[in-house]
Design an enzyme around this catalytic site. Structure first.
Site, short mmCIF file in Angstrom:
data_model
loop_
_atom_site.label_atom_id
_atom_site.label_comp_id
_atom_site.label_asym_id
_atom_site.label_seq_id
_atom_site.Cartn_x
_atom_site.Cartn_y
_atom_site.Cartn_z
N GLU A 100 -3.78 -10.22 3.78
CA GLU A 100 -4.86 -9.77 4.67
C GLU A 100 -5.89 -10.89 4.89
O GLU A 100 -6.42 -11.05 5.99
CB GLU A 100 -5.55 -8.53 4.10
CG GLU A 100 -4.80 -7.23 4.35
CD GLU A 100 -3.65 -6.97 3.38
OE1 GLU A 100 -3.35 -7.86 2.55
OE2 GLU A 100 -3.06 -5.88 3.45
N GLU B 21 0.84 -1.21 0.00
CA GLU B 21 0.00 0.00 0.00
C GLU B 21 0.88 1.26 0.00
O GLU B 21 0.58 2.24 -0.67
CB GLU B 21 -0.91 0.00 1.23
CG GLU B 21 -1.91 -1.14 1.21
CD GLU B 21 -2.90 -1.06 2.36
OE1 GLU B 21 -3.93 -0.41 2.18
OE2 GLU B 21 -2.63 -1.63 3.43
#
Ligand code: 1HE
Length: 263
Positions: free
Chosen positions: A137, A117
């Protein structure tokens, strides 16, 4: 005289090389996992960057660029705290993407979760061959929270991101290069020199061109065509009307500037 770089916590390290700042994630013992200290430190650094810095190179200490979110922080967060934690990452990474100067990231080893990210908020990405990309995730029972669902689909598409998150599939440096996760693929150990070479070129661009590329281009790309054409025309006129552009064009026409070449 050059101005000092912003003060940083020990988990970040910065040094100046002429008009470039070289910023390092400096928490190798935890694989550069991103805790609050680092995220706030990044925001502070990009907010207070001195005017004479024209580009930044971001890289990581140790064997991995970043293991993503520091999972030890997550354990203690309430739902409400997690919302504001995610928003704090958004604020920090927006300061990078829509900051004053372009950022070149040099990646190696793991570029995982929040690490991916982070790099997605930077402008030019160099990958060493050891680089691998993952969004674990799904395995950890969480979701991206650092702007990943906004930025990563724009790079690789929703479908690939879904696959990475649902299955834990990792992508190699070579695959990442084909998917626009990196723009430059280099041998192990050669990344920082390549990053500095690219940042040096970027720092020598006309400031208004760098501004237009960072701030106007991504917004134009998200507009409808007719609004995009108008904004492009305005940005083009402003950039080319600047003295720096006129000088560069004159230099080319009077044979003082290099031609475009391809090796
Ligand atoms: C950590 C973290 C971390 C390492 N948070 N402490 N990210 C992940 O799910 C990735 C988790 N990390 C790994 O899979 C591996 O650490 C690596 C593949 C990156 C590197 O492996 P390795 O063998 O070199 O290192 P290690 O032995 O696993 O880790 C060294 C130390 O760092 C160890 O601590 P120690 O006290 O036992 O020495 C690890 O616990 C610690 N460490 N990674 C906390 N991530 C805004 S939302 C974003 C959502 C996400 O980012 S999800 C992805 C989370």
């Amino acid at each position: 005289m050059s101005q000092p770089l912003p003060e940083l916590p020990a988990s970040l390290h910065a040094q100046r090389q002429d008009n470039i700042a070289i910023l390092r994630l400096n928490r190798a013992q935890k694989r550069n996992a991103l805790n609050d200290e680092i995220v706030i430190g990044l925001e502070n650094f990009f907010t207070k960057l001195p005017d004479d810095i024209k580009a930044v190179v971001l890289h990581g200490a140790g064997d991995h660029f970043s293991a993503g979110l520091d999972l030890s922080e997550l354990r203690t967060h309430s739902v409400t705290e997690s919302v504001f934690h995610s928003r704090s990452w958004h604020n920090a990474f927006d300061k990078i993407e829509f900051g004053r100067v372009p950022v070149v990231t040099v990646m190696h080893g793991a570029v995982v979760g929040g690490g991916l990210e982070l790099v997605a908020a930077t402008h030019v990405r160099v990958a060493e061959r050891s680089t691998f990309y993952a969004l674990p995730e799904g395995i950890r029972g969480i979701f991206v929270g650092g702007g990943g669902s906004v930025r990563i689909p724009r790079l690789v598409g929703v479908s690939r991101m879904m696959n990475m998150m649902l299955t834990g599939h990792t992508h190699s440096a070579e695959e990442g290069q084909a998917m626009s996760l990196s723009h430059h693929l280099v041998d192990n150990g050669a990344g920082l020199a390549k990053g500095i070479e690219l940042a040096t070129k970027i720092a020598a661009n006309a400031p208004l061109t760098n501004f237009a590329v960072m701030h106007a281009l991504p917004r134009i790309a998200e507009q409808d065509r007719s609004s995009g054409y108008v904004m492009e025309a305005l940005m083009a006129a402003i950039a080319s009307g600047d003295e720096a552009a006129k000088q560069r064009v004159t230099d080319f026409l009077e044979k003082r500037a290099p031609k475009v070449s391809h090796q």
